[in-house]
Design a protein around this motif. Structure first.
Motif, PDB file in Angstrom:
ATOM      1  N   SER A 152       0.848  -1.197   0.000  1.00  0.00           N
ATOM      2  CA  SER A 152       0.000   0.000   0.000  1.00  0.00           C
ATOM      3  C   SER A 152       0.876   1.237   0.000  1.00  0.00           C
ATOM      4  O   SER A 152       1.971   1.214   0.547  1.00  0.00           O
ATOM      5  CB  SER A 152      -0.864   0.045   1.254  1.00  0.00           C
ATOM      6  N   GLY A 153       0.338   2.273  -0.584  1.00  0.00           N
ATOM      7  CA  GLY A 153       1.116   3.499  -0.567  1.00  0.00           C
ATOM      8  C   GLY A 153       0.427   4.646  -1.260  1.00  0.00           C
ATOM      9  O   GLY A 153      -0.715   4.534  -1.711  1.00  0.00           O
ATOM     10  N   VAL A 154       1.167   5.727  -1.320  1.00  0.00           N
ATOM     11  CA  VAL A 154       0.647   6.960  -1.915  1.00  0.00           C
ATOM     12  C   VAL A 154       1.712   7.493  -2.858  1.00  0.00           C
ATOM     13  O   VAL A 154       2.884   7.582  -2.494  1.00  0.00           O
ATOM     14  CB  VAL A 154       0.355   8.010  -0.812  1.00  0.00           C
ATOM     15  N   CYS A 179      -5.290   5.577   1.912  1.00  0.00           N
ATOM     16  CA  CYS A 179      -4.463   4.465   2.404  1.00  0.00           C
ATOM     17  C   CYS A 179      -5.339   3.236   2.557  1.00  0.00           C
ATOM     18  O   CYS A 179      -5.983   3.039   3.595  1.00  0.00           O
ATOM     19  CB  CYS A 179      -3.822   4.823   3.745  1.00  0.00           C
ATOM     20  N   PHE A 193      -2.611   1.437  -4.053  1.00  0.00           N
ATOM     21  CA  PHE A 193      -1.854   2.688  -4.054  1.00  0.00           C
ATOM     22  C   PHE A 193      -2.763   3.826  -4.505  1.00  0.00           C
ATOM     23  O   PHE A 193      -3.569   3.654  -5.426  1.00  0.00           O
ATOM     24  CB  PHE A 193      -0.655   2.596  -5.011  1.00  0.00           C
ATOM     25  N   ILE A 225      -0.271  10.567   7.727  1.00  0.00           N
ATOM     26  CA  ILE A 225       0.056   9.138   7.581  1.00  0.00           C
ATOM     27  C   ILE A 225       1.034   8.709   8.671  1.00  0.00           C
ATOM     28  O   ILE A 225       0.852   7.684   9.331  1.00  0.00           O
ATOM     29  CB  ILE A 225       0.638   8.858   6.169  1.00  0.00           C
ATOM     30  N   ARG A 285       0.292   6.013  11.659  1.00  0.00           N
ATOM     31  CA  ARG A 285       1.098   4.807  11.896  1.00  0.00           C
ATOM     32  C   ARG A 285       1.667   4.801  13.328  1.00  0.00           C
ATOM     33  O   ARG A 285       1.753   3.766  13.965  1.00  0.00           O
ATOM     34  CB  ARG A 285       2.245   4.723  10.874  1.00  0.00           C
ATOM     35  N   ILE A 319      -3.480   3.635  10.924  1.00  0.00           N
ATOM     36  CA  ILE A 319      -3.345   2.824   9.703  1.00  0.00           C
ATOM     37  C   ILE A 319      -2.661   1.534  10.124  1.00  0.00           C
ATOM     38  O   ILE A 319      -1.591   1.563  10.734  1.00  0.00           O
ATOM     39  CB  ILE A 319      -2.505   3.550   8.629  1.00  0.00           C
ATOM     40  N   VAL A 343       2.959   1.877   4.899  1.00  0.00           N
ATOM     41  CA  VAL A 343       2.618   2.724   3.755  1.00  0.00           C
ATOM     42  C   VAL A 343       3.907   3.198   3.079  1.00  0.00           C
ATOM     43  O   VAL A 343       4.854   3.603   3.761  1.00  0.00           O
ATOM     44  CB  VAL A 343       1.793   3.953   4.203  1.00  0.00           C
ATOM     45  N   VAL A 367       6.586   3.522   7.671  1.00  0.00           N
ATOM     46  CA  VAL A 367       6.297   4.498   6.610  1.00  0.00           C
ATOM     47  C   VAL A 367       7.560   4.597   5.753  1.00  0.00           C
ATOM     48  O   VAL A 367       8.591   5.101   6.204  1.00  0.00           O
ATOM     49  CB  VAL A 367       5.921   5.884   7.181  1.00  0.00           C
TER      50      VAL A 367
END
Lengths: 194, 514
Positions: free
Chosen positions: B191-193, B304, B309, B333, B337, B356, B360, B395
């Motif tokens: 998962s990510g951005v 998220c 993503f 984020i 976390r 979360i 991430v 992260v």
């Protein structure tokens, strides 16, 4: 093939002296063109043939040699040593190039040397051609060693003319190598101050 | 396959010098080994130089190849002339259980045979032998395509951060695309951005196979959710301590209201008061930014999602707004976390605290704009914090830049995995020397000679640095360079057509008037 002469001295495995046959030695003695510089010659050594090239020609005149001085005048020599009196001898200096054994040319350092009085004969076009072909391609594998013995480009230039006559398809490559040898030799000469 | 023999140990304990006639096989970056006791000591070729070369005069002929001349001179096929003295870095013997190389410090005796490393062996030692958590980004450049696959350790990439450094047109965004495909594929489902400044990653969301794992967002920040920190980050000038205190009071007072806007905040601030007036100036300068909204906020739950993503795009936004959005969401984020870790440790949280549950990965294009070297911008501190602390909280940061020399040294040095592509600029090379721990001099020497799609990958994500041919993307690449000539011609045709139409209209009007 034309008999050229006989081996009269072996200075090293690579460097021999051949006395050219004269009238009376053989039925048809060689002409001057048969042993000019750059001519390929062969001498039998058992099953093999040793291939060499004429690098120089010396004509020995007894009138101007040491024999004359020691023995006295012509009349005295004719009287005392009749077999020597008319010996104007032609000697050729040859370099060993390679050995042909069962039709294959080998340009490496020789195992055999010719014996004194071995007969030296000329090589046919076909023999010259075969000696310069290795696996279907032109080969002058003796050249690096030859250049160490004689760095002058003239001998190789003469040889190229001869090889080119029988291997026309490789004339370009031969000329490329000849030019390279020539340029290298000239540059080295210049570096050494001529 | 025997490729040469050792001359003996090199100048240092980890250097092997050997001579080879196999010029074609033993290229820079290739792997060879020699027997060290019962094991194989793996080495990476760093450089090579000719021992014997063709005479120059053999190279000037148009008609004859030098090999042909060499062959005519009875010196073999010409292969014998191509003899190289090779320097290789001794990596050591691979300790499978520990997953790392150990240099036994047994230098090879002169004459020790040196062999080409087998492809299977390389795959065994380059990355951990497991199915999951690997990112297959390409294959070894020195071997045939796909012969030795290069897979990065996803754990190391996320927890110890990644940098992708390359000059324009070398394949940065293409490589990011490959990486993203790998993150979301099969069992990985990372998962990510992605902060997609140039709108290059639309194609991932549009793809038939991968589309459901990518979502595009135009992020919005609800004004009433902004903290004093957010105002500080968004303002053209930093807030002083006094301003922060006053703004804190105002936001507290407005705290009970839902969906208030900047006007409500401004209404609380006195124009006559010097401090409040300064705050007003700062708010006025950002109040019309499209990234802010009175009622809508892009939630963390949206951007998220497990196994997906998010691609944050800013089609209407200025660079300042991009920075604001980045810092706002990146900070949230990290906080979420941290909160999750607190929850796992049994510590209490306030109801409004977001969490979360999964790591991430934050991908940041043009990172030098957000964490510039020698320039104090608010996003830089945040990225430094993520680079420093992100590992503990899951992260991960991926900084992508074409100007490593303009990227903050702290951020770059915290990226323990690096994908470095073609870089010619000396200043950028120097910053890689300084900032990238895994980049040895021999690898940096290779950088100018790389072509698009080729990369040096070094650092924690692999057991040893390698030269890699980045694999083909499964999704369409959205970051292609425009066809300038075609676009100019097309624009000119449209323009000419428009002009002709206008002339015709004028003529028609003239006729009507007459």
């Amino acid at each position: 093939m034309t008999p050229i002469g006989q081996v009269v001295r072996v200075d090293s495995v690579l460097d021999w002296l051949v006395e050219v046959f004269r009238e009376g030695d053989v039925r048809s003695p060689p002409g001057r063109r048969d042993f000019s510089v750059g001519t390929f010659l062969k001498v039998r050594a058992g099953e093999s043939k040793l291939v060499s090239v004429v690098r120089d020609v010396v004509v020995h005149n007894p009138d101007y040699g040491t024999l004359r001085v020691k023995a006295g005048n012509r009349e005295e020599i004719e009287e005392l040593m009749p077999d020597l009196s008319d010996r104007v001898r032609t000697l050729i200096l040859v370099y060993y190039l390679g050995t042909v054994e069962r039709g294959e040319a080998d340009y490496s350092y020789p195992d055999l040397v010719p014996r004194l009085h071995d007969e030296v004969v000329g090589m046919s076009d076909e023999e010259v051609k075969n000696f310069h072909i290795d696996e279907g391609s032109l080969s002058v594998g003796y050249l690096p060693r030859l250049l160490k013995l004689d760095n002058s480009p003239h001998l190789f230039s003469k040889m190229v003319d001869r090889i080119g006559d029988v291997l026309e398809r490789d004339v370009g490559l031969l000329e490329k190598i000849r030019d390279d040898v020539s340029t290298r030799s000239k540059l080295e000469g210049m570096r050494e101050g001529y | 396959m025997l490729v040469g023999r050792a001359v003996g140990p090199g100048k240092t304990e980890d250097e092997l010098v050997f001579v080879t006639g196999r010029a074609g096989e033993v290229s820079v970056g290739e792997f060879v080994y020699f027997e060290a006791g019962d094991s194989q000591s793996l080495c990476r070729v760093m450089s090579r130089e000719e021992v014997r070369v063709y005479p120059d005069s053999f190279l000037d002929s148009e008609r004859y190849e030098p090999g042909r001349i060499i062959s005519a001179l009875g010196m073999g096929s010409g292969e014998e002339m191509r003899s190289y003295r090779v320097k290789a870095k001794i990596l050591g013997t691979y300790e499978g259980e520990e997953g790392e190389f150990k240099n036994l410090r047994l230098p090879p005796e002169p004459g020790t045979p040196v062999y080409m490393a087998e492809s299977g062996y390389l795959e065994e030692v380059l990355y951990p032998s497991r199915e999951r958590g690997l990112l297959e980004v390409g294959s070894l450049l020195n071997r045939c395509e796909g012969e030795v696959k290069v897979k990065l350790d996803m754990n190391e990439v996320v927890t110890k951060h990644l940098s992708i450094l390359a000059s324009t047109g070398s394949g940065k965004s293409y490589t990011v695309g490959v990486l993203l495909e790998e993150f979301v594929r099969g069992d990985n489902r990372g998962s990510g951005v992605v902060v997609d400044i140039h709108g290059e990653y639309d194609t991932l969301a549009e793809d038939r196979e991968f589309g459901d794992r990518f979502e595009i967002y135009e992020p919005k920040i609800r004004v009433s959710n902004m903290t004093v920190e957010d105002y500080d980050l968004a303002s053209p000038r930093r807030l002083t301590g006094k301003m922060r205190n006053r703004l804190y009071q105002v936001l507290n007072e407005l705290g009970d209201e839902v969906n208030y806007g900047f006007d409500e905040v401004l209404a609380e601030l006195d124009e006559e008061d010097q401090t409040e007036s300064a705050i007003r100036w700062r708010i006025n300068s950002i109040k019309n930014f499209g990234v802010f909204d009175e009622s809508v906020e892009t939630s963390l739950d949206d951007i998220c999602r497990p196994g997906e993503f998010s691609i944050l795009q800013f089609p209407q936004a200025s660079e300042v707004e991009e920075k604001i959005a980045l810092s706002y969401f990146a900070r949230k984020i990290l906080e979420a976390r941290k909160n999750y870790k607190r929850v796992r440790m049994g510590k209490g949280l306030s109801e409004s605290s977001e969490t979360i549950k999964f790591p991430v990965f934050l991908v940041l294009e043009e990172a030098h704009n957000y964490a510039p070297a020698n320039r104090d911008v608010p996003t830089r501190d945040l990225l430094r914090t993520i680079a420093r602390e992100g590992r503990k909280f899951g992260v991960g940061l991926c900084v992508v830049t074409q100007r490593p020399s303009r990227l903050d040294e702290d951020v770059l040095s915290q990226c323990n995995s690096n994908i470095i592509m073609k870089i010619k600029n000396e200043a950028d090379q120097n910053s890689i020397r300084k900032g990238v721990e895994a980049a040895s001099e021999d690898l940096i020497r290779d950088l100018p000679g790389l072509t698009p799609g080729q990369a040096v990958i070094a650092g924690e994500c692999l057991n040893t640095p390698v030269l890699v041919d980045i694999r083909r993307r499964r999704t369409e690449h959205g970051g292609t360079t425009p066809d300038v000539a075609e676009e100019c011609r097309s624009a000119y045709e449209d323009f000419s057509e428009e002009e002709s139409r206008r002339d015709r209209d004028v003529e028609e009007v003239g006729k009507d008037v007459l």
